[in-house]
Design a protein around this motif. Structure first.
Motif, PDB file in Angstrom:
ATOM      1  N   GLN A 386     -36.126  31.997  27.755  1.00 37.65           N
ATOM      2  CA  GLN A 386     -36.163  31.554  29.146  1.00 37.65           C
ATOM      3  C   GLN A 386     -36.299  30.039  29.264  1.00 37.65           C
ATOM      4  O   GLN A 386     -36.036  29.468  30.322  1.00 37.65           O
ATOM      5  CB  GLN A 386     -37.345  32.214  29.858  1.00 37.65           C
ATOM      6  N   GLU A 387     -36.746  29.389  28.185  1.00 33.30           N
ATOM      7  CA  GLU A 387     -36.981  27.951  28.208  1.00 33.30           C
ATOM      8  C   GLU A 387     -35.698  27.188  27.872  1.00 33.30           C
ATOM      9  O   GLU A 387     -34.772  27.736  27.280  1.00 33.30           O
ATOM     10  CB  GLU A 387     -38.079  27.582  27.198  1.00 33.30           C
ATOM     11  N   ASP A 388     -35.674  25.902  28.220  1.00 30.92           N
ATOM     12  CA  ASP A 388     -34.559  25.031  27.861  1.00 30.92           C
ATOM     13  C   ASP A 388     -35.122  23.704  27.368  1.00 30.92           C
ATOM     14  O   ASP A 388     -35.666  22.926  28.141  1.00 30.92           O
ATOM     15  CB  ASP A 388     -33.630  24.800  29.058  1.00 30.92           C
ATOM     16  N   PHE A 389     -35.001  23.480  26.054  1.00 32.67           N
ATOM     17  CA  PHE A 389     -35.523  22.254  25.443  1.00 32.67           C
ATOM     18  C   PHE A 389     -34.406  21.275  25.093  1.00 32.67           C
ATOM     19  O   PHE A 389     -34.624  20.327  24.349  1.00 32.67           O
ATOM     20  CB  PHE A 389     -36.297  22.588  24.162  1.00 32.67           C
ATOM     21  N   SER A 390     -33.206  21.499  25.612  1.00 34.76           N
ATOM     22  CA  SER A 390     -32.047  20.739  25.153  1.00 34.76           C
ATOM     23  C   SER A 390     -32.117  19.253  25.470  1.00 34.76           C
ATOM     24  O   SER A 390     -31.478  18.438  24.802  1.00 34.76           O
ATOM     25  CB  SER A 390     -30.758  21.333  25.734  1.00 34.76           C
ATOM     26  N   ASN A 391     -32.872  18.861  26.493  1.00 40.41           N
ATOM     27  CA  ASN A 391     -32.939  17.444  26.864  1.00 40.41           C
ATOM     28  C   ASN A 391     -34.077  16.692  26.191  1.00 40.41           C
ATOM     29  O   ASN A 391     -34.191  15.474  26.338  1.00 40.41           O
ATOM     30  CB  ASN A 391     -33.079  17.311  28.385  1.00 40.41           C
ATOM     31  N   ARG A 392     -34.915  17.393  25.469  1.00 37.22           N
ATOM     32  CA  ARG A 392     -36.067  16.724  24.860  1.00 37.22           C
ATOM     33  C   ARG A 392     -35.689  15.669  23.819  1.00 37.22           C
ATOM     34  O   ARG A 392     -36.385  14.649  23.712  1.00 37.22           O
ATOM     35  CB  ARG A 392     -37.018  17.767  24.266  1.00 37.22           C
ATOM     36  N   PRO A 393     -34.602  15.835  23.051  1.00 42.00           N
ATOM     37  CA  PRO A 393     -34.237  14.768  22.104  1.00 42.00           C
ATOM     38  C   PRO A 393     -33.898  13.448  22.788  1.00 42.00           C
ATOM     39  O   PRO A 393     -34.013  12.376  22.167  1.00 42.00           O
ATOM     40  CB  PRO A 393     -33.013  15.344  21.384  1.00 42.00           C
ATOM     41  N   ASP A 394     -33.470  13.483  24.061  1.00 35.94           N
ATOM     42  CA  ASP A 394     -33.077  12.252  24.757  1.00 35.94           C
ATOM     43  C   ASP A 394     -34.253  11.295  24.954  1.00 35.94           C
ATOM     44  O   ASP A 394     -34.046  10.108  25.249  1.00 35.94           O
ATOM     45  CB  ASP A 394     -32.469  12.595  26.119  1.00 35.94           C
ATOM     46  N   MET A 395     -35.467  11.781  24.790  1.00 36.52           N
ATOM     47  CA  MET A 395     -36.635  10.917  24.909  1.00 36.52           C
ATOM     48  C   MET A 395     -36.695   9.908  23.760  1.00 36.52           C
ATOM     49  O   MET A 395     -37.347   8.869  23.870  1.00 36.52           O
ATOM     50  CB  MET A 395     -37.908  11.759  24.927  1.00 36.52           C
ATOM     51  N   HIS A 396     -36.025  10.236  22.654  1.00 37.55           N
ATOM     52  CA  HIS A 396     -36.121   9.384  21.463  1.00 37.55           C
ATOM     53  C   HIS A 396     -34.777   8.848  20.996  1.00 37.55           C
ATOM     54  O   HIS A 396     -34.709   7.744  20.446  1.00 37.55           O
ATOM     55  CB  HIS A 396     -36.757  10.182  20.318  1.00 37.55           C
ATOM     56  N   PHE A 397     -33.692   9.611  21.205  1.00 41.81           N
ATOM     57  CA  PHE A 397     -32.404   9.230  20.634  1.00 41.81           C
ATOM     58  C   PHE A 397     -31.271   9.493  21.619  1.00 41.81           C
ATOM     59  O   PHE A 397     -31.401  10.315  22.530  1.00 41.81           O
ATOM     60  CB  PHE A 397     -32.139  10.004  19.326  1.00 41.81           C
ATOM     61  N   LYS A 398     -30.172   8.795  21.379  1.00 44.73           N
ATOM     62  CA  LYS A 398     -28.990   8.944  22.203  1.00 44.73           C
ATOM     63  C   LYS A 398     -27.818   9.349  21.324  1.00 44.73           C
ATOM     64  O   LYS A 398     -27.476   8.644  20.369  1.00 44.73           O
ATOM     65  CB  LYS A 398     -28.674   7.631  22.919  1.00 44.73           C
TER      66      LYS A 398
END
Length: 690
Positions: A386-398
């Motif tokens: 039910q969760e979506d963690f797909s945007n969490r890497p954007d906090m550190h990398f592009k």
């Protein structure tokens, strides 16, 4: 018990079990691991030995009395008749009898059919309508003179699975473990001894869990036989269904047009296709087309109304050839049936797990430590869908903006899955994210690079990401680094480039070096003694001391090796192999002095001395004079090789670049040839001193 086992029992009391107990209770019962661990979880979820022994006997008694063996079906039927009621553990499926407007159950092992089931049970457990489900059921026998009425009646039926889990408590307890400890706990939970695996190998094993936490995730794993590719999907979770690649049809998988009933994708979190590879196999083109549409759009249709589902697809199969053969002559998807060796199908795969990096499963790789009851973990993973963690890497990398939307989505879905499995509470560091991002990008790049071979219309994409400093960090696959002479060949449809195939000459490749149009498909040069810094990925093969050090030591008369960790047997064996390399490269008439500076093994220094002295004795008459000494200050930390040729070789791991061998009887190429050993992650820097 280990310190980790103590910690596991402290924070997850009642939800863990000692993994070697499964073998202790299984006997000749052919049941999935999650069924056995469900029972063990009821009676053995403790670290108290007396309670464990008592629990094992209880579970054995339950299996002995209630598990139905096909060969004893008649005896169990007689027991039910005589007692009037009896509890059984069996695979049960349900179908609708349209003539009588009633539901009827079939017992796989017990061999009884058309057992009446009430509508409430079917509504509570709809999977029973799709495929067989392991259940504990109370069966009654009530004879009727009415010929059309079955004497068998189900009083209660309960699928074997944990009803409820505390997800918040799970996340809170996760915070008590370091990332390394948590990864080891997950490894033990799937049955493996973490000490038998390197860091990358652990992550590859955990990558098999991503379909259970990500909706509509498509992964493929091709590799040698015996590496446990299908184990996770057949034994690990009651929410996954493993089917043979040749035993699936459109009605079974998607929807039955005659009655409108949805197929497997509507009821299971993961549908895995076993034995998927095989060039001789054929597939229904209509099935392939529907699969491609579903993998891309999460929908399918055989009538007028489109239908949606969330099941992930996992494709596992065996390869016919090794990696360099496939890269030189075809592509890494060569083993797929012709209908699936299709660019549109392959492009819909989010990740390609390199099965050739995973060792053949051996007895010593299994754990006797504690891990989650797999059904408990399966429920947690299902909740995480039910969760979506797909945007969490954007906090550190592009991630590079040049890659396509489909590539980007694939990378982010893999990243989301990794983060859910390893960092469900969201406390990952930038270093943690980078490690997983590299593997996620590599897993998609493996797909895209092979598409470029199969279909020349696909663009060649530069996979890279950047951090806060804006510096581009390119990603390469391990096989790209290991076999550059084959990896950059143009697609097979280009005969001019095929004529430029190479003979596999040795080359040391910089892991940071990106291919160019000028270097693709060209023959690499022999290694030269040149300054430079080179990074080698974990699990790569094809590297030896001769390739790494030989050109820099040729002509040397004195070599000093400084490595504080030449202590254990396998490390001293590495030193002996270094000496052997020098002997093999030097001219017979030359004399070379090799001196080792190392640290003492406080646990067994006498054995260390004996082994080092044995190298000195072995060199007698070889033209090499080997000496050694313990560092007098006890503070040496450097790991380097200095030769009087003017070269200094700096290694972050010293000579300990190979993964520690697993002791076993018999023979192994990795014992004899360094090129067949898997590497640890390490770097080497060559510096000219004069």
């Amino acid at each position: 018990m280990s310190a980790l086992d103590d910690k596991i029992n402290e924070h997850f009391a009642g939800y863990v079990v000692r993994k070697d107990l499964v073998k202790a209770v299984k006997g000749n019962a052919i049941v999935p691991t999650y069924v056995l661990e469900y029972l063990l979880g009821q009676y053995c979820a403790t670290d108290d030995e007396a309670s464990i022994e008592s629990g094992i006997e209880t579970v054995k008694e339950i299996l002995r009395k209630h598990y139905v063996h096909r060969s004893e079906a008649g005896l169990i039927q007689s027991t039910i008749k005589e007692k009037g009621r009896y509890k059984v553990i069996d695979q049960i499926s349900v179908s609708l009898n349209e003539k009588t407007d009633s539901y009827e159950a079939n017992f796989e092992n017990l061999g009884i059919k058309k057992v009446a089931v009430d509508s409430g049970t079917v509504k509570a457990h709809p999977k029973l309508l799709v495929t067989s489900v392991w259940c504990i059921a109370d069966v009654q026998y009530e004879f009727s003179e009415e010929a059309r009425t079955s004497p068998w009646v189900i009083e209660t039926i309960k699928p074997i699975q944990i009803a409820k889990v505390d997800y918040e408590g799970y996340k809170e307890a996760r915070g008590q473990f370091t990332s390394d400890e948590w990864i080891d706990l997950l490894m033990q939970s799937i049955g493996f001894n973490p000490d038998a695996f390197g860091r990358r190998s652990k992550l590859l094993q955990l990558m098999r869990l991503i379909p259970f936490v990500e909706r509509n995730y498509n992964i493929i794993e091709l590799g040698p036989k015996g590496t446990g590719k299908s184990h996770i999907f057949s034994e690990f979770s009651p929410h996954g269904q493993l089917i043979s690649g040749g035993e699936v049809s459109i009605p079974k998988l998607f929807v039955n047009n005659s009655n409108g009933r949805i197929g497997l994708v509507g009821y299971w979190d993961v549908v895995a296709f076993d034995e998927f590879a095989g060039r001789e196999k054929t597939a229904n083109k209509a099935l392939v087309d529907i699969m491609k549409n579903y993998m891309a759009n999460k929908t399918f249709s055989r009538g007028t109304n489109p239908m949606g589902a969330e099941a992930s697809f996992a494709f596992v199969g065996n390869t016919d050839h090794n990696v360099p053969y496939m890269l030189k002559n075809s592509d890494l998807f060569e083993a797929l049936p012709p209908q699936f060796h299709d660019s549109a199908f392959i492009d819909r795969l989010h990740a390609y797990l390199p099965g050739w990096e995973i060792d053949v499963i051996r007895g010593e790789m299994f754990t006797s430590g504690y891990g989650f009851i797999v059904d408990y973990l399966a429920e947690i993973l299902r909740h995480l869908r039910q969760e979506d963690f797909s945007n969490r890497p954007d906090m550190h990398f592009k991630v590079s903006e040049k890659i396509s939307t489909r590539d980007r989505d694939a990378i982010y879905k893999t990243m989301s899955g990794f983060l859910k499995v390893i960092f469900p509470a969201g406390d990952e560091t930038a270093e943690d994210v980078e490690e997983l991002l590299q593997l996620a990008m590599e897993s998609r790049k493996r797909v895209k690079d092979q598409l470029f071979r199969i279909d020349a219309t696909y663009p060649d994409v530069d996979f890279y990401y950047s951090g806060s400093d804006g510096e581009k960090r390119r990603v390469q696959t391990v096989e790209e680094q290991e076999f550059p002479q084959f990896y950059y060949l143009k697609p097979a449809s280009d005969p001019k480039q095929q004529d430029q195939s190479t003979d596999g000459a040795d080359v040391v490749i910089d892991a940071e070096q990106a291919p160019t149009d000028a270097t693709r498909g060209l023959k690499p040069a022999k290694p030269l003694a040149e300054e430079g810094h080179h990074v080698f990925s974990e699990n790569r093969k094809g590297v030896s001391y001769d390739k790494l050090f030989g050109p820099y030591l040729d002509g040397a008369s004195r070599i000093i090796v400084t490595d504080p960790y030449i202590r254990y047997f396998y490390q001293i064996k590495n030193m002996m192999e270094f000496v052997e390399m020098v002997i093999q490269r030097k001219a017979p008439e030359d004399q070379v002095a090799i001196h080792l500076v190392t640290g003492p093994d406080d646990g067994n220094v006498q054995k260390q001395r004996e082994l080092l002295e044995s190298i000195t004795e072995a060199c007698t008459g070889s033209g090499v004079d080997f000496t050694w000494a313990f560092d007098g200050s006890g503070t040496v930390h450097a790991r380097d090789i200095v030769a009087d040729t003017g070269w200094k070789i700096v290694l972050d791991r010293g000579l300990d670049i190979f993964q520690a061998p697993v002791r076993r009887d018999g023979f192994s190429l990795s014992d004899r040839l360094q090129e067949h050993r898997m590497l640890k992650n390490f770097y080497v820097t060559y510096v000219r001193q004069n």
